[in-house]
Design a protein around this motif. Structure first.
Motif, PDB file in Angstrom:
ATOM      1  N   ASN A  96       2.449   2.383   1.824  1.00  0.00           N
ATOM      2  CA  ASN A  96       2.893   1.123   1.235  1.00  0.00           C
ATOM      3  C   ASN A  96       4.019   1.371   0.224  1.00  0.00           C
ATOM      4  OD1 ASN A  96       2.675  -1.743   0.832  1.00  0.00           O
ATOM      5  ND2 ASN A  96       1.708  -1.289  -1.134  1.00  0.00           N
ATOM      6  N   ALA A  97       3.857   2.368  -0.628  1.00  0.00           N
ATOM      7  CA  ALA A  97       4.902   2.710  -1.607  1.00  0.00           C
ATOM      8  C   ALA A  97       6.166   3.190  -0.897  1.00  0.00           C
ATOM      9  CB  ALA A  97       4.386   3.763  -2.577  1.00  0.00           C
ATOM     10  N   HIS A 104      12.374  -2.585   6.698  1.00  0.00           N
ATOM     11  CA  HIS A 104      13.403  -1.562   6.483  1.00  0.00           C
ATOM     12  C   HIS A 104      13.842  -0.981   7.819  1.00  0.00           C
ATOM     13  CE1 HIS A 104      10.419   1.593   7.179  1.00  0.00           C
ATOM     14  NE2 HIS A 104       9.645   1.052   6.249  1.00  0.00           N
ATOM     15  N   GLY A 124       5.828  -2.071   7.755  1.00  0.00           N
ATOM     16  CA  GLY A 124       6.927  -1.573   6.936  1.00  0.00           C
ATOM     17  C   GLY A 124       8.234  -1.527   7.695  1.00  0.00           C
ATOM     18  N   ASN A 142       7.131   2.351   2.153  1.00  0.00           N
ATOM     19  CA  ASN A 142       7.756   1.168   2.756  1.00  0.00           C
ATOM     20  C   ASN A 142       8.590   0.401   1.727  1.00  0.00           C
ATOM     21  OD1 ASN A 142       6.957   1.417   5.448  1.00  0.00           O
ATOM     22  ND2 ASN A 142       4.998   0.412   5.074  1.00  0.00           N
ATOM     23  N   ALA A 143       8.063   0.231   0.528  1.00  0.00           N
ATOM     24  CA  ALA A 143       8.801  -0.484  -0.521  1.00  0.00           C
ATOM     25  C   ALA A 143      10.069   0.275  -0.905  1.00  0.00           C
ATOM     26  CB  ALA A 143       7.905  -0.689  -1.744  1.00  0.00           C
ATOM     27  N   GLU A 192      13.984  -0.988  -0.220  1.00  0.00           N
ATOM     28  CA  GLU A 192      14.966  -1.079  -1.301  1.00  0.00           C
ATOM     29  C   GLU A 192      16.296  -0.430  -0.894  1.00  0.00           C
ATOM     30  OE1 GLU A 192      15.536   1.098  -5.603  1.00  0.00           O
ATOM     31  OE2 GLU A 192      13.500   0.549  -5.003  1.00  0.00           O
TER      32      GLU A 192
END
Length: 172
Positions: free
Chosen positions: A145-146, A47, A43, A148-149, A153
């Motif tokens: 995982n969520a 980011h 991740g 990291n997304a 963003e």
């Protein structure tokens, strides 16, 4: 302290006494810790934020009887482990209290301004709902995982940056 709060603290103390480091190792065995470390590292390639996971089997009895909340404990650990000390003020702590199957997320000011409380709560719920089913590995990876997304963003990587905080989970 009134009788109700004393009784509540005694019940909470029993939960914390029953939660041992061995229980922590069963919930988060070495293979899970390796997978978590990998997920955090992957991740951080997409980011600019830095993520730390701290899992605490139980609070000490002094903290329980003082009424230390999980949020207060997470804030203490955020400071103690220097998660606030990142170049872009993008540190994020995921704190897990196994005795209570509770999760708190503490984000540094830059991240905290961009991501709202409902998004943080959804990540915590992913974990606590999984914990209730004994799915510590799966729910933790799903939440990371969520996260990291979400971080990608709002804080996309701008090239190869230094890894400012270790990716390994901390087991207390």
């Amino acid at each position: 302290m009134n009788a109700t709060s004393f009784t509540g603290r005694c019940k909470r103390a029993i939960k914390h006494l029953a939660s041992t480091t061995a229980a922590g190792r069963r919930a988060f065995p070495a293979a899970s810790l390796t997978a978590i470390q990998h997920q955090i590292g992957q991740g951080e390639k997409i980011h600019r934020a830095e993520i730390r996971l701290i899992v605490e089997a139980a609070l000490d009895l002094d903290a329980v009887f003082r009424g230390t909340s999980n949020r207060q404990r997470a804030l203490e650990l955020f400071a103690q482990y220097g998660i606030w000390d990142t170049e872009d003020n993008c540190g994020v702590l995921i704190y897990v209290n196994l005795a209570e199957h509770a999760v708190e997320i503490v984000a540094d000011r830059h991240v905290g301004r961009r991501i709202d409380k409902t998004q943080w709560r959804a990540l915590c719920n992913t974990m606590t709902q999984g914990f209730a089913k004994g799915e510590f590995h799966e729910s933790t990876l799903a939440a990371i995982n969520a996260l990291n997304a979400l971080l990608a963003e709002h804080f996309p990587a701008t090239g190869a940056g230094p890894n400012q905080l270790p990716d390994q989970a901390i087991m207390l």
